[in-house]
Motif scaffolding. Structure first.
Motif, short mmCIF file in Angstrom:
data_model
loop_
_atom_site.label_atom_id
_atom_site.label_comp_id
_atom_site.label_asym_id
_atom_site.label_seq_id
_atom_site.Cartn_x
_atom_site.Cartn_y
_atom_site.Cartn_z
N PRO A 40 0.77 -1.16 0.37
CA PRO A 40 0.00 0.32 -0.56
C PRO A 40 0.84 1.10 0.10
CG PRO A 40 -0.89 -1.21 1.79
CD PRO A 40 0.40 -2.43 1.46
N GLY A 41 0.60 2.15 -1.26
CA GLY A 41 1.62 3.01 -1.40
C GLY A 41 2.28 3.69 -1.81
N THR A 90 4.80 -7.71 3.54
CA THR A 90 3.33 -7.81 3.11
C THR A 90 2.80 -7.07 2.11
OG1 THR A 90 2.73 -7.72 5.59
CG2 THR A 90 1.15 -6.56 4.11
N ALA A 91 2.27 -7.41 1.35
CA ALA A 91 1.98 -6.95 -0.21
C ALA A 91 0.88 -7.42 -0.95
CB ALA A 91 3.53 -6.61 -1.00
N ARG A 92 0.31 -6.99 -2.27
CA ARG A 92 -0.38 -7.83 -2.65
C ARG A 92 0.67 -7.86 -4.02
NH1 ARG A 92 -5.58 -9.05 -3.90
NH2 ARG A 92 -6.02 -7.23 -2.24
#
Length: 129
Positions: A40-41, A90-92
């Motif tokens: 995110p971001g 943590t990520a997609r």
């Protein structure tokens, strides 16, 4: 060819997870495959790739020694084995087909999917501390 990543989930720091990548309706067996992630971001970043033959792999320093890309040609599936996971992992996660088939011009480039932005839904990996 649009690919679909799966296998994401919630895992504790230090744990392991294996992601899978498959194509719908078409084979990608002639192509190198890359894995990317986007937190995110943050911008999407490259986390690994495997050659068409499976004999070559490539990783950035951020994941080297912890992530392993492999492929099962019989199942037409590519895997991303992640170990010693950290909260910053943590990520997609997404997989993508390289621009050029076989191993011409290794290491591979992924300009085509970057231009089209056709990444698919990806799979979410969350690493808790």
């Amino acid at each position: 060819v649009q690919l679909q990543a799966s296998g994401g989930g919630l895992v504790q720091a230090g744990g392991s997870l294996r992601l899978s990548c498959a194509a719908s309706g078409r084979t990608f067996s002639r192509y190198p495959i890359g894995w990317f992630r986007q937190a995110p971001g943050k911008q999407r970043e490259f986390v690994g790739a495997i050659s068409w033959s499976g004999s070559e792999t490539l990783y950035p320093d951020s994941v080297k020694g912890r992530f392993t890309v492999s492929r099962d040609s019989a199942k037409d599936t590519v895997y991303l084995q992640m170990s010693r996971l950290k909260p910053e992992d943590t990520a997609r996660y997404y997989c993508a087909v390289a621009d050029v088939a076989y191993d011409v011009g290794w290491p591979p480039t992924f300009d085509g999917i970057k231009r089209s932005d056709a990444w698919g839904q990806g799979t979410l990996v969350t690493v808790s501390s």
